[in-house]
Design a protein around this motif. Structure first.
Motif, PDB file in Angstrom:
ATOM      1  N   GLN A   1       0.829  -1.131  -0.109  1.00 24.46           N
ATOM      2  CA  GLN A   1       0.087  -0.018   0.001  1.00 24.46           C
ATOM      3  C   GLN A   1       0.827   1.437   0.046  1.00 24.46           C
ATOM      4  O   GLN A   1       0.364   2.223  -0.734  1.00 24.46           O
ATOM      5  N   GLN A   2       2.004   1.370   0.717  1.00 24.03           N
ATOM      6  CA  GLN A   2       2.748   2.452   0.860  1.00 24.03           C
ATOM      7  C   GLN A   2       3.090   2.716  -0.613  1.00 24.03           C
ATOM      8  O   GLN A   2       3.451   3.818  -0.913  1.00 24.03           O
ATOM      9  N   GLN A   3       3.877   1.773  -1.247  1.00 26.72           N
ATOM     10  CA  GLN A   3       4.418   2.308  -2.663  1.00 26.72           C
ATOM     11  C   GLN A   3       3.421   2.472  -3.394  1.00 26.72           C
ATOM     12  O   GLN A   3       3.854   3.359  -4.344  1.00 26.72           O
ATOM     13  N   LEU A   4       1.898   2.004  -3.459  1.00 19.69           N
ATOM     14  CA  LEU A   4       1.078   2.498  -4.442  1.00 19.69           C
ATOM     15  C   LEU A   4       0.730   4.055  -4.300  1.00 19.69           C
ATOM     16  O   LEU A   4       0.731   4.819  -5.120  1.00 19.69           O
ATOM     17  N   LYS A   5       0.888   4.222  -2.730  1.00 18.12           N
ATOM     18  CA  LYS A   5       0.653   5.861  -2.344  1.00 18.12           C
ATOM     19  C   LYS A   5       1.636   6.416  -3.107  1.00 18.12           C
ATOM     20  O   LYS A   5       1.447   7.745  -3.505  1.00 18.12           O
ATOM     21  N   ASP A   6       2.991   6.065  -3.144  1.00 12.05           N
ATOM     22  CA  ASP A   6       4.129   6.701  -3.475  1.00 12.05           C
ATOM     23  C   ASP A   6       3.720   6.915  -5.302  1.00 12.05           C
ATOM     24  O   ASP A   6       4.430   7.995  -5.865  1.00 12.05           O
ATOM     25  N   LEU A   7       3.105   6.044  -5.806  1.00 14.17           N
ATOM     26  CA  LEU A   7       3.214   6.150  -7.328  1.00 14.17           C
ATOM     27  C   LEU A   7       2.010   7.126  -7.665  1.00 14.17           C
ATOM     28  O   LEU A   7       2.003   7.707  -8.697  1.00 14.17           O
ATOM     29  N   LEU A   8       0.969   7.322  -6.748  1.00  9.50           N
ATOM     30  CA  LEU A   8      -0.145   8.365  -6.823  1.00  9.50           C
ATOM     31  C   LEU A   8       0.122   9.682  -6.276  1.00  9.50           C
ATOM     32  O   LEU A   8       0.257   9.625  -5.176  1.00  9.50           O
ATOM     33  N   ASP A   9      -0.176  10.663  -6.971  1.00  9.68           N
ATOM     34  CA  ASP A   9      -0.105  12.130  -6.321  1.00  9.68           C
ATOM     35  C   ASP A   9      -1.771  12.505  -6.236  1.00  9.68           C
ATOM     36  O   ASP A   9      -2.203  12.836  -7.409  1.00  9.68           O
ATOM     37  N   PHE A  10      -2.395  12.400  -5.117  1.00 10.54           N
ATOM     38  CA  PHE A  10      -3.686  12.670  -4.861  1.00 10.54           C
ATOM     39  C   PHE A  10      -3.930  14.195  -4.676  1.00 10.54           C
ATOM     40  O   PHE A  10      -3.038  14.858  -4.146  1.00 10.54           O
ATOM     41  N   PRO A  11      -5.138  14.741  -5.259  1.00  8.47           N
ATOM     42  CA  PRO A  11      -6.098  14.084  -6.191  1.00  8.47           C
ATOM     43  C   PRO A  11      -5.538  13.700  -7.536  1.00  8.47           C
ATOM     44  O   PRO A  11      -4.720  14.508  -7.948  1.00  8.47           O
ATOM     45  N   CYS A  12      -6.012  12.819  -7.905  1.00  7.62           N
ATOM     46  CA  CYS A  12      -5.425  12.121  -9.563  1.00  7.62           C
ATOM     47  C   CYS A  12      -6.355  11.735 -10.374  1.00  7.62           C
ATOM     48  O   CYS A  12      -7.457  11.169  -9.791  1.00  7.62           O
ATOM     49  N   ALA A  13      -6.356  11.857 -11.664  1.00 11.28           N
ATOM     50  CA  ALA A  13      -7.239  11.149 -12.626  1.00 11.28           C
ATOM     51  C   ALA A  13      -6.772   9.534 -12.397  1.00 11.28           C
ATOM     52  O   ALA A  13      -5.659   9.098 -12.368  1.00 11.28           O
ATOM     53  N   PHE A  14      -7.782   8.735 -12.371  1.00 14.45           N
ATOM     54  CA  PHE A  14      -7.780   7.375 -12.194  1.00 14.45           C
ATOM     55  C   PHE A  14      -8.990   6.623 -12.902  1.00 14.45           C
ATOM     56  O   PHE A  14      -9.897   7.021 -12.974  1.00 14.45           O
ATOM     57  N   THR A  15      -8.292   5.593 -13.687  1.00 14.20           N
ATOM     58  CA  THR A  15      -9.391   4.812 -14.689  1.00 14.20           C
ATOM     59  C   THR A  15      -9.618   3.456 -14.156  1.00 14.20           C
ATOM     60  O   THR A  15      -8.688   2.425 -13.825  1.00 14.20           O
ATOM     61  N   PHE A  16     -10.661   2.832 -13.804  1.00 14.53           N
ATOM     62  CA  PHE A  16     -11.238   1.810 -13.513  1.00 14.53           C
ATOM     63  C   PHE A  16     -11.863   0.930 -14.731  1.00 14.53           C
ATOM     64  O   PHE A  16     -12.367   1.460 -15.544  1.00 14.53           O
ATOM     65  N   LYS A  17     -11.261  -0.352 -14.901  1.00 14.76           N
ATOM     66  CA  LYS A  17     -11.864  -1.074 -16.047  1.00 14.76           C
ATOM     67  C   LYS A  17     -12.527  -2.362 -15.748  1.00 14.76           C
ATOM     68  O   LYS A  17     -11.887  -3.108 -14.930  1.00 14.76           O
ATOM     69  N   VAL A  18     -13.644  -2.280 -15.592  1.00 14.08           N
ATOM     70  CA  VAL A  18     -14.600  -3.338 -15.111  1.00 14.08           C
ATOM     71  C   VAL A  18     -14.992  -4.263 -16.180  1.00 14.08           C
ATOM     72  O   VAL A  18     -15.549  -3.976 -17.387  1.00 14.08           O
ATOM     73  N   VAL A  19     -14.638  -5.449 -16.170  1.00 12.40           N
ATOM     74  CA  VAL A  19     -14.975  -6.584 -17.180  1.00 12.40           C
ATOM     75  C   VAL A  19     -15.943  -7.618 -16.428  1.00 12.40           C
ATOM     76  O   VAL A  19     -15.703  -8.063 -15.613  1.00 12.40           O
ATOM     77  N   GLY A  20     -17.019  -7.907 -17.222  1.00  8.39           N
ATOM     78  CA  GLY A  20     -18.218  -8.515 -16.973  1.00  8.39           C
ATOM     79  C   GLY A  20     -19.029  -9.453 -17.856  1.00  8.39           C
ATOM     80  O   GLY A  20     -18.672  -8.938 -19.201  1.00  8.39           O
ATOM     81  N   LYS A  21     -19.832 -10.105 -17.571  1.00  9.32           N
ATOM     82  CA  LYS A  21     -20.823 -10.717 -18.460  1.00  9.32           C
ATOM     83  C   LYS A  21     -21.721  -9.631 -18.927  1.00  9.32           C
ATOM     84  O   LYS A  21     -22.025  -8.776 -18.360  1.00  9.32           O
ATOM     85  N   ASN A  22     -21.704  -9.448 -20.468  1.00  8.05           N
ATOM     86  CA  ASN A  22     -22.615  -8.605 -21.209  1.00  8.05           C
ATOM     87  C   ASN A  22     -24.234  -8.753 -20.799  1.00  8.05           C
ATOM     88  O   ASN A  22     -24.537  -9.894 -21.035  1.00  8.05           O
ATOM     89  N   ARG A  23     -24.408  -7.636 -20.135  1.00 10.43           N
ATOM     90  CA  ARG A  23     -25.918  -7.448 -19.809  1.00 10.43           C
ATOM     91  C   ARG A  23     -26.351  -6.028 -19.919  1.00 10.43           C
ATOM     92  O   ARG A  23     -25.486  -5.178 -19.799  1.00 10.43           O
ATOM     93  N   PRO A  24     -27.567  -5.649 -20.108  1.00 13.00           N
ATOM     94  CA  PRO A  24     -28.125  -4.539 -20.275  1.00 13.00           C
ATOM     95  C   PRO A  24     -27.998  -3.440 -19.211  1.00 13.00           C
ATOM     96  O   PRO A  24     -27.535  -2.323 -19.529  1.00 13.00           O
ATOM     97  N   ASP A  25     -27.754  -3.931 -18.034  1.00  9.52           N
ATOM     98  CA  ASP A  25     -27.519  -2.969 -16.949  1.00  9.52           C
ATOM     99  C   ASP A  25     -26.364  -2.737 -16.446  1.00  9.52           C
ATOM    100  O   ASP A  25     -26.055  -2.251 -15.406  1.00  9.52           O
ATOM    101  N   LEU A  26     -25.133  -3.481 -17.061  1.00 12.05           N
ATOM    102  CA  LEU A  26     -23.915  -3.563 -16.500  1.00 12.05           C
ATOM    103  C   LEU A  26     -23.396  -2.100 -16.333  1.00 12.05           C
ATOM    104  O   LEU A  26     -22.829  -1.743 -15.474  1.00 12.05           O
ATOM    105  N   MET A  27     -23.408  -1.247 -17.691  1.00  8.46           N
ATOM    106  CA  MET A  27     -22.816  -0.113 -17.486  1.00  8.46           C
ATOM    107  C   MET A  27     -23.516   1.102 -16.296  1.00  8.46           C
ATOM    108  O   MET A  27     -22.851   1.570 -15.630  1.00  8.46           O
ATOM    109  N   ASP A  28     -24.684   0.770 -16.241  1.00  5.47           N
ATOM    110  CA  ASP A  28     -25.409   1.672 -15.375  1.00  5.47           C
ATOM    111  C   ASP A  28     -25.251   1.271 -13.846  1.00  5.47           C
ATOM    112  O   ASP A  28     -25.008   1.835 -13.020  1.00  5.47           O
ATOM    113  N   ASP A  29     -24.798   0.128 -13.827  1.00  4.76           N
ATOM    114  CA  ASP A  29     -24.497  -0.560 -12.322  1.00  4.76           C
ATOM    115  C   ASP A  29     -23.270   0.067 -11.973  1.00  4.76           C
ATOM    116  O   ASP A  29     -23.027   0.430 -10.903  1.00  4.76           O
TER     117      ASP A  29
END
Length: 101
Positions: free
Chosen positions: A16-44
Motif C-alpha cells: 500500500q505504501q508503494q502505491l501511495k508513492d506512485l499516485l499524487d492525490f487528487p489524480c485522474a484514475f481509470t477503472f476497467k470493469v469486465v463482466g458478463k454482457n448484460r443490459p444494466d452493467l454500465m448503469d450498475d
C-alpha cells in the motif's frame, strides 16, 4: 503505427505504501470493469462509482466479438488511496463482474 506498451498494476501485488508513492492525490484514475454482457452493467458501474466518487461520468464500453463479455472503462478524480481501494472492492461485487483492473 507505433506499438504502445501499457503496464497494468495489480493492487494486490504492490504494498500500500508503494502505491501511495506512485499516485499524487487528487489524480485522474481509470477503472476497467469486465463482466458478463448484460443490459444494466454500465448503469450498475456508474451508480456504484457515484456512491464513492461524485460526478458526471461518461464511461466507455467495449463488447467482446462474441457478445459474451463487456468491458467498461470509467475515469474518476481519486481523492485518496482509500477511495481507490473501496471502489475496486465495490465494483467487483457487481453482478456478473469477472475482474476490475
Amino acid at each position: 503505427m507505433a506499438e504502445i506498451n501499457v503496464k497494468e498494476i495489480n493492487l494486490a501485488d504492490i504494498p500500500q505504501q508503494q502505491l501511495k508513492d506512485l499516485l499524487d492525490f487528487p489524480c485522474a484514475f481509470t477503472f476497467k470493469v469486465v463482466g458478463k454482457n448484460r443490459p444494466d452493467l454500465m448503469d450498475d458501474v456508474v451508480v456504484t462509482t457515484q456512491k464513492y466518487a461524485k460526478g458526471d461520468y461518461k464511461p466507455r464500453e467495449h463488447i467482446s466479438s462474441k457478445g459474451t463479455y463487456n468491458s467498461i472503462s470509467i475515469d474518476i478524480i481519486a481523492e485518496n488511496i482509500e477511495q481507490v481501494e473501496t471502489l475496486y472492492t465495490e465494483l467487483a461485487k457487481i453482478e456478473g463482474v469477472r475482474m476490475v483492473l
